[in-house]
Scaffold this active site. Sequence first.
Site, PDB file in Angstrom:
ATOM      1  N   GLY A 197       2.120  -5.935   7.374  1.00 19.70           N
ATOM      2  CA  GLY A 197       1.192  -6.610   6.461  1.00 19.70           C
ATOM      3  C   GLY A 197      -0.049  -7.039   7.216  1.00 19.70           C
ATOM      4  O   GLY A 197      -0.400  -6.451   8.237  1.00 19.70           O
ATOM      5  N   SER A 198      -0.672  -8.093   6.725  1.00 13.68           N
ATOM      6  CA  SER A 198      -1.966  -8.475   7.292  1.00 13.68           C
ATOM      7  C   SER A 198      -1.803  -9.327   8.551  1.00 13.68           C
ATOM      8  O   SER A 198      -0.771  -9.985   8.757  1.00 13.68           O
ATOM      9  CB  SER A 198      -2.778  -9.236   6.254  1.00 13.68           C
ATOM     10  OG  SER A 198      -2.127 -10.446   5.957  1.00 13.68           O
ATOM     11  N   GLU A 240       7.417   1.078  16.434  1.00 14.47           N
ATOM     12  CA  GLU A 240       8.491   1.637  15.620  1.00 14.47           C
ATOM     13  C   GLU A 240       8.568   3.132  15.890  1.00 14.47           C
ATOM     14  O   GLU A 240       7.563   3.755  16.228  1.00 14.47           O
ATOM     15  CB  GLU A 240       8.215   1.380  14.133  1.00 14.47           C
ATOM     16  CG  GLU A 240       8.193  -0.099  13.778  1.00 14.47           C
ATOM     17  CD  GLU A 240       7.780  -0.377  12.339  1.00 14.47           C
ATOM     18  OE1 GLU A 240       6.961   0.386  11.790  1.00 14.47           O
ATOM     19  OE2 GLU A 240       8.271  -1.366  11.778  1.00 14.47           O
ATOM     20  N   ASN A 270       0.804  -1.239   0.000  1.00 18.27           N
ATOM     21  CA  ASN A 270       0.000   0.000   0.000  1.00 18.27           C
ATOM     22  C   ASN A 270       0.828   1.276   0.000  1.00 18.27           C
ATOM     23  O   ASN A 270       0.440   2.269  -0.620  1.00 18.27           O
ATOM     24  CB  ASN A 270      -1.007  -0.012   1.148  1.00 18.27           C
ATOM     25  CG  ASN A 270      -0.359  -0.028   2.496  1.00 18.27           C
ATOM     26  OD1 ASN A 270       0.693  -0.634   2.689  1.00 18.27           O
ATOM     27  ND2 ASN A 270      -0.966   0.632   3.446  1.00 18.27           N
ATOM     28  N   CYS A 304      -3.367   1.403   6.440  1.00 17.89           N
ATOM     29  CA  CYS A 304      -3.763   0.694   7.662  1.00 17.89           C
ATOM     30  C   CYS A 304      -4.435   1.646   8.657  1.00 17.89           C
ATOM     31  O   CYS A 304      -5.199   1.202   9.515  1.00 17.89           O
ATOM     32  CB  CYS A 304      -2.549   0.050   8.298  1.00 17.89           C
ATOM     33  SG  CYS A 304      -1.214   1.238   8.572  1.00 17.89           S
ATOM     34  N   GLU A 336       3.594  -5.055  12.369  1.00 19.30           N
ATOM     35  CA  GLU A 336       2.693  -3.906  12.167  1.00 19.30           C
ATOM     36  C   GLU A 336       1.566  -4.386  11.267  1.00 19.30           C
ATOM     37  O   GLU A 336       1.787  -4.655  10.083  1.00 19.30           O
ATOM     38  CB  GLU A 336       3.450  -2.745  11.505  1.00 19.30           C
ATOM     39  CG  GLU A 336       4.584  -2.177  12.334  1.00 19.30           C
ATOM     40  CD  GLU A 336       4.110  -1.423  13.568  1.00 19.30           C
ATOM     41  OE1 GLU A 336       2.905  -1.122  13.688  1.00 19.30           O
ATOM     42  OE2 GLU A 336       4.954  -1.148  14.435  1.00 19.30           O
ATOM     43  N   THR A 371      -1.199 -13.122   7.769  1.00 17.83           N
ATOM     44  CA  THR A 371       0.195 -13.465   7.436  1.00 17.83           C
ATOM     45  C   THR A 371       1.062 -13.428   8.694  1.00 17.83           C
ATOM     46  O   THR A 371       1.956 -14.260   8.872  1.00 17.83           O
ATOM     47  CB  THR A 371       0.752 -12.480   6.375  1.00 17.83           C
ATOM     48  OG1 THR A 371      -0.115 -12.486   5.255  1.00 17.83           O
ATOM     49  CG2 THR A 371       2.148 -12.863   5.932  1.00 17.83           C
ATOM     50  N   ALA A 372       0.783 -12.480   9.581  1.00 17.19           N
ATOM     51  CA  ALA A 372       1.580 -12.364  10.811  1.00 17.19           C
ATOM     52  C   ALA A 372       1.488 -13.631  11.652  1.00 17.19           C
ATOM     53  O   ALA A 372       2.486 -14.079  12.227  1.00 17.19           O
ATOM     54  CB  ALA A 372       1.118 -11.158  11.620  1.00 17.19           C
TER      55      ALA A 372
HETATM   56  P1  NAD Z   1       0.158  -9.359   3.269  1.00 15.59           P
HETATM   57  O1  NAD Z   1       0.228  -9.869   4.651  1.00 15.59           O
HETATM   58  O2  NAD Z   1      -0.584 -10.159   2.263  1.00 15.59           O
HETATM   59  O3  NAD Z   1       1.623  -9.177   2.646  1.00 15.59           O
HETATM   60  C1  NAD Z   1       2.586  -8.361   3.264  1.00 15.59           C
HETATM   61  C2  NAD Z   1       3.966  -8.847   2.869  1.00 15.59           C
HETATM   62  O4  NAD Z   1       4.146 -10.148   3.413  1.00 15.59           O
HETATM   63  C3  NAD Z   1       4.185  -8.991   1.362  1.00 15.59           C
HETATM   64  O5  NAD Z   1       5.504  -8.662   1.047  1.00 15.59           O
HETATM   65  C4  NAD Z   1       3.927 -10.471   1.132  1.00 15.59           C
HETATM   66  O6  NAD Z   1       4.564 -10.990  -0.013  1.00 15.59           O
HETATM   67  C5  NAD Z   1       4.522 -11.062   2.397  1.00 15.59           C
HETATM   68  N1  NAD Z   1       3.990 -12.385   2.759  1.00 15.59           N
HETATM   69  C6  NAD Z   1       2.781 -12.914   2.455  1.00 15.59           C
HETATM   70  N2  NAD Z   1       2.697 -14.168   2.945  1.00 15.59           N
HETATM   71  C7  NAD Z   1       3.866 -14.419   3.585  1.00 15.59           C
HETATM   72  C8  NAD Z   1       4.378 -15.541   4.299  1.00 15.59           C
HETATM   73  N3  NAD Z   1       3.668 -16.660   4.435  1.00 15.59           N
HETATM   74  N4  NAD Z   1       5.601 -15.442   4.835  1.00 15.59           N
HETATM   75  C9  NAD Z   1       6.346 -14.325   4.703  1.00 15.59           C
HETATM   76  N5  NAD Z   1       5.923 -13.240   4.016  1.00 15.59           N
HETATM   77  C10 NAD Z   1       4.692 -13.289   3.471  1.00 15.59           C
HETATM   78  O7  NAD Z   1      -0.394  -7.885   3.360  1.00 15.59           O
HETATM   79  P2  NAD Z   1      -0.707  -6.899   2.158  1.00 15.59           P
HETATM   80  O8  NAD Z   1      -1.982  -7.329   1.525  1.00 15.59           O
HETATM   81  O9  NAD Z   1       0.507  -6.728   1.322  1.00 15.59           O
HETATM   82  O10 NAD Z   1      -0.914  -5.517   2.942  1.00 15.59           O
HETATM   83  C11 NAD Z   1      -2.109  -5.122   3.464  1.00 15.59           C
HETATM   84  C12 NAD Z   1      -2.140  -5.338   4.961  1.00 15.59           C
HETATM   85  O11 NAD Z   1      -1.046  -4.659   5.564  1.00 15.59           O
HETATM   86  C13 NAD Z   1      -3.376  -4.759   5.613  1.00 15.59           C
HETATM   87  O12 NAD Z   1      -3.863  -5.648   6.575  1.00 15.59           O
HETATM   88  C14 NAD Z   1      -2.871  -3.488   6.265  1.00 15.59           C
HETATM   89  O13 NAD Z   1      -3.634  -3.033   7.337  1.00 15.59           O
HETATM   90  C15 NAD Z   1      -1.509  -3.899   6.687  1.00 15.59           C
HETATM   91  N6  NAD Z   1      -0.652  -2.736   6.908  1.00 15.59           N
HETATM   92  C16 NAD Z   1      -0.306  -2.408   8.193  1.00 15.59           C
HETATM   93  C17 NAD Z   1       0.481  -1.290   8.434  1.00 15.59           C
HETATM   94  C18 NAD Z   1       0.889  -0.895   9.836  1.00 15.59           C
HETATM   95  O14 NAD Z   1       1.819  -0.102   9.972  1.00 15.59           O
HETATM   96  N7  NAD Z   1       0.241  -1.397  10.875  1.00 15.59           N
HETATM   97  C19 NAD Z   1       0.915  -0.510   7.366  1.00 15.59           C
HETATM   98  C20 NAD Z   1       0.537  -0.875   6.076  1.00 15.59           C
HETATM   99  C21 NAD Z   1      -0.234  -2.000   5.856  1.00 15.59           C
END
Ligand code: NAD
Length: 487
Positions: free
Chosen positions: A231-232, A468, A155, A287, A253, A235-236
């Site tokens: 990320g999401s 952070e 994003n 986010c 995050e 995934t976390a």
């Molecule tokens: P995502 O979790 O699908 O992917 C994030 C990253 O993780 C990508 O680089 C992806 O390739 C990688 N990834 C995916 N599966 C993985 C795995 N099994 N192991 C290791 N890495 C993996 O998230 P997204 O769709 O790219 O981003 C959107 C999400 O991110 C939303 O939930 C949003 O709220 C969150 N986000 C949070 C913040 C914050 O600071 N809290 C900021 C921006 C986005």
Amino acid sequence: MEKQNTLLELQNYIGGTFISTRSYIDSFDPSTGKVYCKVPDSGHEEVSAAVEAAKAAFPLWSSKTSQDRSTIMCKLADLIESHMEEFVQAESKDQGKTVGLARTVDIPRSVYNFRFFASSIQHHTTECTQMDHLNCMHYTVRTPVGVAGLISPWNLPLYLLTWKIAPAIACGNTVVAKPSEMTSVTAWMMCKLMDEAGVPPGVINIVFGTGSKAGEALVGHPDVPLISFTGSTVTAQHIIEKSAPFYKKLSLELGGKNPAIIFEDADLKECIATTVRSSFTNQGEICLCTSRIYVQSSVYEEFLKRFVEATRKWKVGNPSDPTASMGALISQNHLAKVKGYVKKALEEGASVVCGEGIDVLSIPPEHRGGYFMLPTVIVGLKEDSCCMQEEIFGPVTCVVPFDSEEEVIEKANGVKYGLSATLWTRDVGRVHRVAKKLQSGLVWTNCWLVRDLNLPFGGIKASGVGREGAKDSYEFFTEVKTVTIKH
Ligand code: NAD
């Protein structure tokens, strides 16, 4: 065949060298729906090579003075800034955001991330205590962790990637970073500047590819003791499980379901302008975007009327259109997911007051395959409905009336997330009371997304683990040791 040749083809950046891979992933231009770029489909082999390069670079980089590291980081910042417009156009094309947003937020902030941590690393001190009765003194020393694994989302591509790279290398770590496979171009462009900036080979390695292959290889690598992930939430959970056997340090995050709480004494003019922005900036794909708007009943009707009027003026268009407020969503799948939430809301008995599908004729012909939708406002939802509980991560916001302070705090806290909240009131006592009770890592009052990078950023509950910021990132990217001396 001719078309293939025109596609942009990225390479991994490992040990200071651009390296091609055997296979590639298609990357789409969200504003046309067409493939325009080939992204390396890296896996274990490429990640291992990058980790080896980072390990080899660590002794020299970690032994440099913080001033020397800072000088190199400032040079990299200057170089990105000197190519500002190229980065702006590339980020907008890759992600679908407006060029205006990339020019005012994404790229300037990426430059600032390097400058900020280049400066902040020189201002930390460690602790020292005395035990005179035992002739002892204690002090702490901080050392870099080693090879940092950095994983970022689509994003805010360069903004969030540099928010991790900058503190990691400022502290003396070397890094292997994996940007989102959907938005890899600006990270690759930045690699082209490393040599001129004086970043030694192996200090910053960037491996492109999917989460399931490249991301997992990084998280599961035994020589990467630290993972910083944005990320999401789903995934976390996976990353937590995968890294647990290695006792890795984790910073997570994650997603949000952020409320805006509007009391009857709010300055409605400013509140409405800001809440439209907080709901729909970057197509709602931040986010921190507002997705639940609670309005005190006495001003609910007036707020809704004026909010909808302001939302209708928010122009959706080709990302390079300087008059557009919103561009295209990231992908076909994501557009379908976001629209699916609107459909669910209708099935749950809610009403769409404005938004959803776009009139294709309002878009230039070459962009009609793009992933566009209108900023959408929903009313009449119950607290336990999908749209009120789940992160939509698109241009959809829900407006709900409330009566009392206690009631709205309970509703605002009634989701699994706890990232940010926005509060609109002129009553200072209420600000203190409500802000303290909100389950949220950040509370903005009478504003949105005003950030001081010195202060902690991050969420609670399912929105994340860790913080952070100047001090927080310094603590995360270093290990602390207590040393005792008897004299
Ligand atoms: P995502 O979790 O699908 O992917 C994030 C990253 O993780 C990508 O680089 C992806 O390739 C990688 N990834 C995916 N599966 C993985 C795995 N099994 N192991 C290791 N890495 C993996 O998230 P997204 O769709 O790219 O981003 C959107 C999400 O991110 C939303 O939930 C949003 O709220 C969150 N986000 C949070 C913040 C914050 O600071 N809290 C900021 C921006 C986005």
